[in-house]
Enzyme design. Structure first.
Site, PDB file in Angstrom:
ATOM      1  N   ARG A 172      51.252  35.210  29.960  1.00  0.00           N
ATOM      2  CA  ARG A 172      51.166  35.021  31.409  1.00  0.00           C
ATOM      3  C   ARG A 172      50.767  36.344  32.066  1.00  0.00           C
ATOM      4  O   ARG A 172      50.728  37.379  31.406  1.00  0.00           O
ATOM      5  CB  ARG A 172      52.499  34.522  31.978  1.00  0.00           C
ATOM      6  CG  ARG A 172      53.714  35.291  31.468  1.00  0.00           C
ATOM      7  CD  ARG A 172      54.831  35.319  32.458  1.00  0.00           C
ATOM      8  NE  ARG A 172      54.461  35.989  33.688  1.00  0.00           N
ATOM      9  CZ  ARG A 172      54.392  37.319  33.812  1.00  0.00           C
ATOM     10  NH1 ARG A 172      54.633  38.123  32.779  1.00  0.00           N
ATOM     11  NH2 ARG A 172      54.056  37.861  34.965  1.00  0.00           N
ATOM     12  N   ALA A 201      47.879  37.264  35.347  1.00  0.00           N
ATOM     13  CA  ALA A 201      46.442  36.987  35.492  1.00  0.00           C
ATOM     14  C   ALA A 201      45.552  37.871  34.614  1.00  0.00           C
ATOM     15  O   ALA A 201      44.677  37.364  33.902  1.00  0.00           O
ATOM     16  CB  ALA A 201      46.044  37.101  36.965  1.00  0.00           C
ATOM     17  N   ARG A 233      44.354  27.782  33.353  1.00  0.00           N
ATOM     18  CA  ARG A 233      45.244  28.234  34.434  1.00  0.00           C
ATOM     19  C   ARG A 233      44.405  28.307  35.705  1.00  0.00           C
ATOM     20  O   ARG A 233      43.675  29.279  35.915  1.00  0.00           O
ATOM     21  CB  ARG A 233      45.841  29.600  34.080  1.00  0.00           C
ATOM     22  CG  ARG A 233      47.146  29.923  34.839  1.00  0.00           C
ATOM     23  CD  ARG A 233      48.364  29.470  34.050  1.00  0.00           C
ATOM     24  NE  ARG A 233      49.498  29.217  34.936  1.00  0.00           N
ATOM     25  CZ  ARG A 233      50.414  30.139  35.267  1.00  0.00           C
ATOM     26  NH1 ARG A 233      50.321  31.371  34.803  1.00  0.00           N
ATOM     27  NH2 ARG A 233      51.424  29.821  36.053  1.00  0.00           N
ATOM     28  N   ASP A 235      47.349  36.711  41.868  1.00  0.00           N
ATOM     29  CA  ASP A 235      46.525  35.992  40.905  1.00  0.00           C
ATOM     30  C   ASP A 235      45.130  35.700  41.449  1.00  0.00           C
ATOM     31  O   ASP A 235      44.211  35.420  40.685  1.00  0.00           O
ATOM     32  CB  ASP A 235      47.199  34.677  40.504  1.00  0.00           C
ATOM     33  CG  ASP A 235      48.379  34.913  39.585  1.00  0.00           C
ATOM     34  OD1 ASP A 235      48.251  34.623  38.390  1.00  0.00           O
ATOM     35  OD2 ASP A 235      49.422  35.406  40.055  1.00  0.00           O
TER      36      ASP A 235
END
Length: 342
Positions: free
Chosen positions: A49, A51, A86, A228
């Protein structure tokens, strides 16, 4: 491919390994990642995890797949599949765009490996520059607050917001850090607290709903968060709960900064309303699970709203700390982000 080492990613003898962040802080387990399906599963499960780390991890996997003989056509298909893993984290799309360009070269295998290695090294450098710019804002003895996890676990380098905080600590500024636990998946409590202990940063863990009390008492001097995706007008998406912090910060007149590399800027999003927000599984809110075990506290069929991110309007931001400098609201209004054509 070179041997590369980050807090959450590493390559050894050409193979890619991912640190399973769902098991932290109780266990440190490295997972071998050799297929696109494995990478997507790790991203969706939040074993990988952050970005920047997601984008780099996906590209390192493509480089590995190229090294073991996968065809150009299949690699291009793989890149498109990874792109959807994602939806909010635009670094993933930007990094894959670079990889697709590399895959168009005659020596696509060598170009893919070189591209992934470059993106890794670039993120290390970007993180360092952000840390230097952001640490310059921190005054001696300040009490800082952060949300979610923005350290080395989320990047190839020292991190974004936590990288700033760590450098201020290394500079001897006698800081103290409040760490939001970050519901519902506790990335602050599990990951940021763990990183702070590794780095020796003085911190205290708080529940997310305690931040207002601390601000009212004058116990928060400055807030640093990550992002993000940053829209062209400065609106940005970050872990859900960030918007609440920004509103509280404005009311209590606490400076509020977003720290992110230029690879997080998405000029295709004119404002925050265009940023896609990932909806995650209801079980994350009905209970909790991780390396510590699991528990369910809500009715098993309780209806749930579980956005992974929220959008903070640019009007609530004191400054944007990027790898090229610190930008004010006036800079953003003047279109300074237009230079970042990823």
């Amino acid at each position: 491919m070179q041997n590369l080492t980050a807090l959450s990613l590493k390559t050894e003898l050409g193979k890619l390994y991912v640190l399973d962040q769902t098991l932290l802080p109780q266990q440190q387990k490295w997972l071998l990642c050799q297929t696109v399906a494995q990478m997507i599963g790790m991203i969706k499960a939040l074993q990988l995890r952050g970005a920047p780390a997601i984008g780099i991890g996906a590209c390192l996997l493509l480089a590995y797949r190229a090294s073991v003989g996968e065809s150009r056509e299949q690699l291009l298909q793989d890149a498109e599949v990874l792109r959807a893993a994602r939806p909010t984290a635009v670094n993933l799309m930007n990094n894959l765009d670079s990889m697709v360009i590399a895959l168009q070269q005659a020596d696509f295998k060598g170009a893919a490996i070189a591209c992934a290695e470059h993106l890794f090294a670039e993120d290390v450098a970007l993180c360092q520059r952000m840390a230097e710019f952001g640490a310059g804002l921190v005054q001696d003895g300040e009490q800082l607050l952060t949300h979610c996890n923005t350290g080395g676990l989320a990047t190839a380098g020292v991190g974004t917001a936590l990288g700033v905080i760590n450098l201020a600590h290394q500079q001897g500024k006698n800081i103290r850090l409040w760490v939001d636990e970050t519901r519902p998946l506790l990335q602050g409590g599990r990951l940021t607290a763990w990183e702070c202990q590794q780095l020796g940063i003085p911190y205290q863990l708080i529940c997310d709903n305690m931040a207002a009390m601390l601000m009212a008492r004058g116990q928060v001097d400055r807030i640093f968060v990550g992002s993000d995706r940053i829209a062209a007008n400065g609106d940005f998406a970050n872990k859900v709960g960030t918007y609440s912090l920004a509103v509280l910060a404005q009311y209590h007149q606490v400076p509020f900064y977003v720290v992110a590399p230029h690879t997080t800027v998405d000029l295709a999003c004119t404002d925050g309303s265009a940023i896609p927000i990932e909806q995650r599984h209801a079980d994350e809110v009905r209970g909790v699970s991780g390396g510590f075990g699991s528990a369910i506290w809500a009715p098993e069929d309780a209806p749930v709203f579980n956005p992974a991110f929220d959008v903070t309007p640019a009007a609530l931001v004191t400054g944007w700390v990027l790898d090229s400098g610190v930008y004010s609201p006036a800079d953003i209004a003047a279109g300074v982000l237009q230079q970042f054509n990823n």
